[in-house]
Write an enzyme that holds these catalytic residues in place. Structure first.
Site, PDB file in Angstrom:
ATOM      1  N   SER A 139       3.027  -1.890  10.372  1.00 30.12           N
ATOM      2  CA  SER A 139       4.478  -1.970  10.628  1.00 30.12           C
ATOM      3  C   SER A 139       5.057  -3.350  10.357  1.00 30.12           C
ATOM      4  O   SER A 139       5.981  -3.787  11.034  1.00 30.12           O
ATOM      5  CB  SER A 139       4.802  -1.499  12.042  1.00 30.12           C
ATOM      6  N   ASN A 192       0.874  -1.168   0.000  1.00 28.91           N
ATOM      7  CA  ASN A 192       0.000   0.000   0.000  1.00 28.91           C
ATOM      8  C   ASN A 192       0.918   1.226   0.000  1.00 28.91           C
ATOM      9  O   ASN A 192       1.451   1.599   1.033  1.00 28.91           O
ATOM     10  CB  ASN A 192      -0.889  -0.028   1.258  1.00 28.91           C
ATOM     11  N   TRP A 193       1.075   1.782  -1.190  1.00 30.96           N
ATOM     12  CA  TRP A 193       2.027   2.903  -1.313  1.00 30.96           C
ATOM     13  C   TRP A 193       1.491   4.165  -0.655  1.00 30.96           C
ATOM     14  O   TRP A 193       2.229   5.134  -0.482  1.00 30.96           O
ATOM     15  CB  TRP A 193       2.330   3.184  -2.790  1.00 30.96           C
ATOM     16  N   LYS A 194       0.209   4.193  -0.355  1.00 31.38           N
ATOM     17  CA  LYS A 194      -0.429   5.399   0.191  1.00 31.38           C
ATOM     18  C   LYS A 194      -0.140   6.585  -0.752  1.00 31.38           C
ATOM     19  O   LYS A 194       0.019   6.387  -1.951  1.00 31.38           O
ATOM     20  CB  LYS A 194       0.029   5.651   1.622  1.00 31.38           C
ATOM     21  N   GLU A 205      -7.196   4.985   7.346  1.00 31.12           N
ATOM     22  CA  GLU A 205      -6.961   6.404   7.019  1.00 31.12           C
ATOM     23  C   GLU A 205      -8.156   6.991   6.265  1.00 31.12           C
ATOM     24  O   GLU A 205      -8.474   8.173   6.402  1.00 31.12           O
ATOM     25  CB  GLU A 205      -5.640   6.546   6.228  1.00 31.12           C
ATOM     26  N   GLY A 232       2.662  -1.083   4.251  1.00 36.75           N
ATOM     27  CA  GLY A 232       2.744   0.339   3.924  1.00 36.75           C
ATOM     28  C   GLY A 232       4.180   0.764   3.712  1.00 36.75           C
ATOM     29  O   GLY A 232       4.755   0.585   2.632  1.00 36.75           O
ATOM     30  N   GLY A 233       4.790   1.306   4.757  1.00 39.35           N
ATOM     31  CA  GLY A 233       6.144   1.862   4.668  1.00 39.35           C
ATOM     32  C   GLY A 233       7.149   0.943   3.981  1.00 39.35           C
ATOM     33  O   GLY A 233       7.931   1.390   3.124  1.00 39.35           O
ATOM     34  N   GLY A 247       2.135   2.476  10.657  1.00 41.82           N
ATOM     35  CA  GLY A 247       3.102   3.554  10.482  1.00 41.82           C
ATOM     36  C   GLY A 247       3.782   3.986  11.773  1.00 41.82           C
ATOM     37  O   GLY A 247       4.456   5.005  11.815  1.00 41.82           O
ATOM     38  N   GLU A 268      -5.831  -4.623  10.424  1.00 39.90           N
ATOM     39  CA  GLU A 268      -4.817  -3.591  10.642  1.00 39.90           C
ATOM     40  C   GLU A 268      -5.140  -2.817  11.916  1.00 39.90           C
ATOM     41  O   GLU A 268      -5.952  -1.881  11.878  1.00 39.90           O
ATOM     42  CB  GLU A 268      -4.788  -2.622   9.448  1.00 39.90           C
ATOM     43  N   HIS A 293      -9.709   1.419   4.357  1.00 43.59           N
ATOM     44  CA  HIS A 293      -8.467   1.598   5.120  1.00 43.59           C
ATOM     45  C   HIS A 293      -8.744   2.569   6.278  1.00 43.59           C
ATOM     46  O   HIS A 293      -9.522   3.509   6.134  1.00 43.59           O
ATOM     47  CB  HIS A 293      -7.367   2.145   4.208  1.00 43.59           C
TER      48      HIS A 293
HETATM   49  P1  PGA Z   1       2.503   0.382   7.597  1.00 42.79           P
HETATM   50  O1  PGA Z   1       1.058   0.604   6.910  1.00 42.79           O
HETATM   51  O2  PGA Z   1       3.047  -0.905   7.078  1.00 42.79           O
HETATM   52  O3  PGA Z   1       3.302   1.582   7.162  1.00 42.79           O
HETATM   53  O4  PGA Z   1       2.275   0.354   9.073  1.00 42.79           O
HETATM   54  C1  PGA Z   1       0.205  -0.483   6.689  1.00 42.79           C
HETATM   55  C2  PGA Z   1      -1.090   0.030   6.096  1.00 42.79           C
HETATM   56  O5  PGA Z   1      -1.568   1.092   6.508  1.00 42.79           O
HETATM   57  O6  PGA Z   1      -1.670  -0.628   5.205  1.00 42.79           O
END
Ligand code: PGA
Length: 251
Positions: free
Chosen positions: A212, A9-11, A97, A233-234, A173, A167, A95
């Site tokens: 994470s 997930n590149w966001k 967010e 994500g990251g 993050g 999640e 998600h």
């Molecule tokens: P993260 O994000 O790996 O940076 O914690 C995961 C996500 O939000 O899908």
């Protein structure tokens, strides 16, 4: 046997140059990943570039959100058919967010799940509790509510055509990963919740962990009985890190 899935997930990250570099790195290293299905969920504007680069490889791609509507006067939104038009296989739905910053309700998430399926996309439905909810002892209640809304709206069989990502919001993050035991406990709860409606859907459902996840902790998480991969994500923004997470699913 559920094939593991690792989805990036590149966001809202990247540029034309960094996307090209990341895709080149993924393509050159994907052969080391033998077991997992691999996908990247890119910002919509880069999907044509992703399609051009990944077409013909084993890596799939997807969007990060979809409109609940099929077409029309919805300025700024992107329809499922548009994602499909650019070869998307997956789309992330609900998600945390989106839920937090765009006020997406459980009902709105359920409608998006339906829209994604109507366009032939595989929805990756995100569920998870905040730190306050975990500390308040209502993790299962929150996850059940988020899941039940989609089951009620779409029906269990349509839910079974998607993927679920657990999640915990406090782990996203933050560098604070859920322990394998903490994650497994909620994954087993989710599978049990699905089983209450359909044992077949519960048995076949891929439930990803997200929050994470990185090359250091991925293998131990994915080794849990009910963890079928990750939503990353990251660590999905660097080809080497992402490929290392994908390889951790070689089991
Ligand atoms: P993260 O994000 O790996 O940076 O914690 C995961 C996500 O939000 O899908």
């Amino acid at each position: 046997m559920r094939q593991p899935l690792v989805a990036g997930n590149w966001k809202m990250n990247g540029s034309r140059a960094s996307v090209a570099e990341l895709l080149a790195g993924l393509k050159s290293g994907i052969n080391q990943v033998t077991a997992a299905e691999v996908a990247v969920c890119a910002p919509a504007i880069y999907l044509p570039a992703v399609q051009a680069d990944l077409d013909g490889t084993s890596i799939k791609w997807g969007g990060q959100d979809v409109s609940a509507h099929a077409s029309g006067a919805y300025t700024g939104e992107i329809a499922g058919s548009m994602l499909a038009d650019f070869g998307c296989h997956f789309v992330i739905i609900g998600h945390s967010e989106r839920r937090a910053y765009h006020a997406e309700s459980d009902q709105a998430v359920a409608e998006k799940f339906t829209a994604a399926r109507a366009a032939g996309l595989v929805p990756i439905l995100c569920v998870g509790e905040t730190l306050e909810e975990r500390e308040g002892g209502i993790t299962e209640e929150v996850v059940a509510r988020q899941l039940d809304a989609v089951i009620a709206h779409c029906g269990i069989d349509v839910v079974g055509e998607g993927v679920i990502a657990y999640e915990p919001v406090w782990a996203i993050g933050t560098g604070k990963t859920a322990t394998p035991e903490q994650a497994q406990e909620v994954h087993a709860f989710i599978r049990g919740r699905l089983a209450a409606s359909s044992q077949a859907v519960a048995d076949g459902m891929r439930i990803l962990y997200g929050g994470s996840m990185n090359p250091k902790n991925a293998a131990e998480l994915i080794a849990q009985a009910d963890i079928d991969g990750g939503l990353i994500g990251g660590a999905s923004l660097k080809a080497d890190d992402f490929l290392a997470v994908c390889s951790a699913a070689n089991r």
